[in-house]
Design an enzyme around this catalytic site. Structure first.
Site, PDB file in Angstrom:
ATOM      1  N   ASP A  78       0.491  -0.943  -0.126  1.00 52.86           N
ATOM      2  CA  ASP A  78       0.007  -0.481  -0.162  1.00 52.86           C
ATOM      3  C   ASP A  78       1.346   0.929   0.265  1.00 52.86           C
ATOM      4  OD1 ASP A  78      -2.251  -2.033  -0.072  1.00 52.86           O
ATOM      5  OD2 ASP A  78      -3.090  -0.890   1.680  1.00 52.86           O
ATOM      6  N   ASP A 120      -1.640  -5.852   3.914  1.00 59.83           N
ATOM      7  CA  ASP A 120      -2.904  -5.203   3.974  1.00 59.83           C
ATOM      8  C   ASP A 120      -4.389  -6.164   4.202  1.00 59.83           C
ATOM      9  OD1 ASP A 120      -0.818  -2.744   4.485  1.00 59.83           O
ATOM     10  OD2 ASP A 120      -2.828  -1.225   4.760  1.00 59.83           O
ATOM     11  N   CYS A 191       5.371  -2.583   8.402  1.00 59.57           N
ATOM     12  CA  CYS A 191       5.915  -0.993   8.800  1.00 59.57           C
ATOM     13  C   CYS A 191       4.861  -0.786  10.050  1.00 59.57           C
ATOM     14  CB  CYS A 191       4.376  -0.286   8.016  1.00 59.57           C
ATOM     15  SG  CYS A 191       5.222   0.226   6.085  1.00 59.57           S
ATOM     16  N   SER A 467      -5.298   5.974   5.444  1.00 58.03           N
ATOM     17  CA  SER A 467      -5.011   4.158   6.256  1.00 58.03           C
ATOM     18  C   SER A 467      -4.532   4.006   7.280  1.00 58.03           C
ATOM     19  CB  SER A 467      -3.304   4.416   5.401  1.00 58.03           C
ATOM     20  OG  SER A 467      -2.070   3.780   6.006  1.00 58.03           O
TER      21      SER A 467
END
Length: 551
Positions: A78, A120, A191, A467
């Site tokens: 993403d 994700d 992340c 996000s």
């Protein structure tokens, strides 16, 4: 065994011949076949090391008497896909991942499955496939990235996007920006903050589909490799005891996951994915149910991007099992539910007690309700979602003039050009599941505002998504979306929008008569679609239904 479909009897001689071409021996033909589904990719930092994870998973399967077969799925990063056309393909990749796994596991019958996701859409896509196939299975992720260190401060990816806004506003130099570029993402892994990937890995553990510590132990640790090997061994136990996803994905398990979601202050995207999983499992969980859990569950963790606490810190203080144990103390979860290792109460019995800082107690929570809120009103008849745990107090109630944009790019340009002022409510529409299509995440506009210091002064509203790295008054998933006739498509420049997060209200201060007149004259922007996006737009349902395909 299910794999007998391709290896038992004289009529399966051709099948065995092909299996022997792969190197399978007569002795192995007698053992259970186990699929290892990996998202390994050279594109995605969360996936680049999954070959090491899968090697250890396969070793564990062999240790316990199984025969592993590995194949890979697609996966979108993403961060790399952010704020260009590529982001239209992120959410819609979830259905492709699910469907491709169904194809592979039906065409090549196996007895059990180990899933190796990380980022994700890959986690929920694999979970949906697990539910559909209903084979004994278990998950082990690639684990979280370590936070970076820039200008003497721990940072994650969200701070890099915010640095772009700070640079545009003259607050950072070009050398500062390069420092972020070089040092914010120092390792492989998902992340480092409580963004969507880590959120979904946390909820996978909370719902009982992975081993304890799977969600939080570091991507670059030997503990992660041991966990992978133990996961390969554990899937054979699941096969022996015939424990399947249908035994785990119950209504109570979804409520446990939602309670954990609220306690952690997870990404708002978890609402979308949990609704999709519930629909796939045919469990009756609605977007209204999400807010019921939110209103009664305290938030006891506050992680980056809402704070300077990272996933590695949560891991060091007990991880998800410690969070669940504290929730259980207050009666917020059920502890007698089936997981991939037995009952939930057995998994968390030795977990650490809260330290009062990284994990708060239920008696002294960060907030008395959950980290996510669902808003309703004439602007969101079917609901909208906000990560309230990352909203500053002064923006919990806000009213201001609408600044209207029909795509993310136009909104980002206006923000960077200094056209958005304190008090504005930025409306970004025609970015929903059908309207985008693909319901893009919009980290660039939110992070740019934060970098400019406007995240405490400006609200954003969209029928797309934000996000998990987003903070501030960013309200997404507005349903119905603009293309489907939602009121968000009727907002005009300067209209007053009222936001009341504590009371779960999102209102456009325009009379019903004026809205009806606007609706009569409404014309959606023309879409020029082709390929998968064209098919996706025709098949996808509302965000309030998890943006799954119509059956």
């Amino acid at each position: 065994m299910r794999s007998d479909l391709i290896k038992q009897g004289p009529e399966r001689t051709p099948h065995r011949s092909l299996l022997k071409a792969l190197g399978i021996t007569d002795n192995e033909m007698k053992r259970p076949f186990v699929a290892v589904v990996s998202a390994k990719s050279d594109f995605v930092p969360g996936h680049m090391h999954l070959d090491k994870i899968s090697e250890n998973v396969k070793a564990g399967i062999r240790n316990a008497g199984g025969v592993p077969f590995e194949f890979h799925t697609i996966g979108v990063c993403d961060g790399i896909a952010m704020n260009h056309k590529g982001m239209k393909y992120s959410l819609c990749s979830r259905e492709l991942i699910c469907d491709s796994i169904e194809v592979m596991l039906t065409a090549h019958p196996v007895d059990a499955v180990v899933f190796i996701p990380n980022c994700d859409k890959i986690v929920p896509g694999m979970l949906m496939a697990a539910i559909k196939m209903n084979l004994p299975c278990i998950f082990v992720s690639g684990g979280p990235m370590s936070p970076g260190n820039v200008m003497g401060k721990k940072v994650g990816l969200s701070e890099v996007f915010e640095a772009v806004g700070a640079y545009a506003n003259g607050k950072l130099t070009e050398d500062n920006l390069k420092d972020f570029e070089n040092n914010a993402c120092p390792t492989c892994g998902s992340c480092s903050g409580m963004y969507t990937a880590n959120s979904m890995n946390c909820l996978t553990e909370a719902i009982g589909m992975s081993l304890p510590k799977n969600a939080t132990c570091s991507a670059v640790s030997s503990e992660r490799l041991r966990l992978a090997k133990e996961t390969g061994e554990q899937v054979m136990w699941l096969l022996e005891n015939d424990i399947r996803p249908s035994d785990i994905f119950t209504a109570d398990a979804f409520k446990n996951a939602l309670a954990c979601d609220m306690a952690l202050g997870c990404s708002s995207n978890t609402v979308l994915h949990l609704l999709a999983l519930a629909k796939t499992a045919k469990v009756d969980i609605s977007i209204a149910d999400v807010d019921v859990v939110s209103k009664k569950t305290p938030q006891i963790c506050k992680l980056n991007p809402a704070s300077q606490v990272f996933i590695e810190d949560l891991n060091n203080f007990g991880g998800i099992q410690a969070v669940l144990k504290e929730l259980d103390r207050g009666g917020y979860i059920k502890n007698d539910l089936q997981t991939v290792t037995g009952l939930q109460k057995e998994r968390m019995k030795d977990a650490r007690i809260p330290d009062g800082d990284i994990i708060h107690t239920i008696d002294n929570p960060i907030r008395k309700d959950g980290g996510i809120a669902v808003l309703f009103g004439n602007l969101a008849k079917d609901g909208a979602v906000v990560k309230q745990g990352a909203v500053d107090k002064e923006m919990m109630v806000h009213s201001g003039p609408a600044r209207v944009f029909d795509c993310e790019e136009d909104a980002s340009k206006a923000i960077l050009n200094g056209e958005i002022k304190e008090g504005d409510v930025v409306v970004i529409r025609f970015e929903g599941p059908k309207g985008g299509p693909g319901m893009r995440e919009m980290l660039a506009p939110t992070a740019t505002l934060a970098g400019m210091g406007l995240d405490k002064k400006v609200a954003l509203i969209t029928d797309g998504r934000f996000s998990g790295a987003t903070r501030g008054a960013s309200i997404g998933h507005v349903s119905p979306e603009a293309l489907a006739g939602g009121v968000i498509g009727l907002v005009e420049e300067g209209d007053i929008i009222s936001i009341d997060i504590p009371n779960r209200k999102l209102e456009l201060k325009v009379s019903d008569e004026v809205l009806q007149e606007r609706k009569n004259n409404f014309k959606a922007p023309k879409q020029e679609l082709s390929g998968y996006l064209k098919r996706y737009s025709k098949m996808v349902m509302s965000a309030s239904d998890g943006a799954v395909f119509e059956e």
